[in-house]
Write an enzyme that holds these catalytic residues in place. Sequence first.
Site, PDB file in Angstrom:
ATOM      1  N   LYS A   1       8.912 -27.481 -21.476  1.00  0.00           N
ATOM      2  CA  LYS A   1       8.860 -28.956 -21.530  1.00  0.00           C
ATOM      3  C   LYS A   1       7.682 -29.413 -22.396  1.00  0.00           C
ATOM      4  O   LYS A   1       7.786 -30.376 -23.158  1.00  0.00           O
ATOM      5  CB  LYS A   1       8.748 -29.527 -20.112  1.00  0.00           C
ATOM      6  CG  LYS A   1      10.007 -29.327 -19.263  1.00  0.00           C
ATOM      7  CD  LYS A   1      11.130 -30.260 -19.710  1.00  0.00           C
ATOM      8  CE  LYS A   1      12.421 -30.025 -18.967  1.00  0.00           C
ATOM      9  NZ  LYS A   1      13.509 -30.927 -19.374  1.00  0.00           N
TER      10      LYS A   1
ATOM     11  N   SER B   1       8.187 -33.342 -17.707  1.00  0.00           N
ATOM     12  CA  SER B   1       7.926 -32.949 -16.326  1.00  0.00           C
ATOM     13  C   SER B   1       6.439 -32.877 -16.016  1.00  0.00           C
ATOM     14  O   SER B   1       5.625 -32.546 -16.897  1.00  0.00           O
ATOM     15  CB  SER B   1       8.533 -31.562 -16.110  1.00  0.00           C
ATOM     16  OG  SER B   1       8.124 -31.032 -14.873  1.00  0.00           O
TER      17      SER B   1
ATOM     18  N   TYR C   1       9.118 -22.675 -17.502  1.00  0.00           N
ATOM     19  CA  TYR C   1       9.800 -23.981 -17.453  1.00  0.00           C
ATOM     20  C   TYR C   1       8.850 -25.081 -17.937  1.00  0.00           C
ATOM     21  O   TYR C   1       9.181 -25.859 -18.838  1.00  0.00           O
ATOM     22  CB  TYR C   1      10.279 -24.271 -16.014  1.00  0.00           C
ATOM     23  CG  TYR C   1      10.684 -25.705 -15.827  1.00  0.00           C
ATOM     24  CD1 TYR C   1      11.863 -26.190 -16.405  1.00  0.00           C
ATOM     25  CD2 TYR C   1       9.888 -26.598 -15.101  1.00  0.00           C
ATOM     26  CE1 TYR C   1      12.225 -27.527 -16.261  1.00  0.00           C
ATOM     27  CE2 TYR C   1      10.240 -27.923 -14.949  1.00  0.00           C
ATOM     28  CZ  TYR C   1      11.407 -28.385 -15.533  1.00  0.00           C
ATOM     29  OH  TYR C   1      11.760 -29.705 -15.399  1.00  0.00           O
TER      30      TYR C   1
END
Length: 323
Positions: free
Chosen positions: A142, A114, A138
């Site tokens: 990643k 991402s 988050y």
Amino acid sequence: MRVLVTGGAGYIGSVVAAQLLAAGHEVVVVDDLSTGHADAVPPGAEFHQLAITDLDPVVGGWGIEAVLHFAAKSLVGESTTNPALYWHNNVVGTVALLDTLRSFDVSRIVFSSSAATYGDAVEQPIREDAPTRPTSPYGASKLAIDLALTDYATAYGFGAVSLRYFNVAGALHAPAGSFGERHATETHLIPNALRAAGAGGEFALFGTDYPTPDGTCVRDYIHVVDLAEAHVRALDAAEPGRHRILNLGSGRGYSVREVLDTVGTVVGRDVPVVERARRAGDPPVLIAANDRARAELGWAPERDLATMIADAWIFEQRAAEPD
Ligand code: UDP
């Protein structure tokens, strides 16, 4: 190739699974259906309702040659209030998956990374060698997986490709069916704006005082079908012992207001906007430098913003129809 698609009942996973089947691959989907939908698994794919941590006893018998790994928790806001969910599901779960793959000598992997790995980038457009300073658990999850993949490539010969998505939008409408975004908690701009314009109701615009030309955030939108095409190519590009990291975006930015104008044109009604305060953690501008993906995959995004919105709108209307 016989390919395992984790998270193949979710938005991006289902579109990629459908495109892999169309390209002649065999597809085995694994999804725990915590956020995915069983009827989003494309016809022709073998489906197992399982978590990625439960594959060890079964995957050896499936004859898998490569993995596309989408299964993950993906809400930035939720990750800030419940980071444990993100570290467990995304990081611990993926390391367990990598070790399972290693024990069965499967080393070709394409991972759904991402733009959130970069955080607030100083330079735009963002290149793959930009500093990685994620601003949410988050994004951190990643990035942690990207770092693990580099080590697994170097030490164990994995052939890995991390695809760093910018803002994915649109839907696939194909003979096999329509595949698009159906999140129980919808946080994304385009589906929220389509719903507000289509069904009536307010659209909350988060932040009009950013240092951008019209004061709203600028993002780089990419059509999910262009994204899927990059995955099909990345599968072939994976080379043993090498971890490639590639940004996937269009290379140009649109402000939230520009997106809302296009939504209004596609739907034929203006989006009823209510201006709100900034949403925590939203950087003003995120635009991808996509030269590396173009060069290494021989890929180029082909579908523009109006096409993304029109395809998403067709999907929204179908999803609203009674069965
Ligand atoms: N946005 C908004 N209202 C919404 C959803 C999003 O104003 O209901 C804005 C959000 O603040 C950001 C942009 O639209 O500036 C894109 O947000 P999205 O959640 O789609 O993607 P993100 O860039 O956060 O991954």
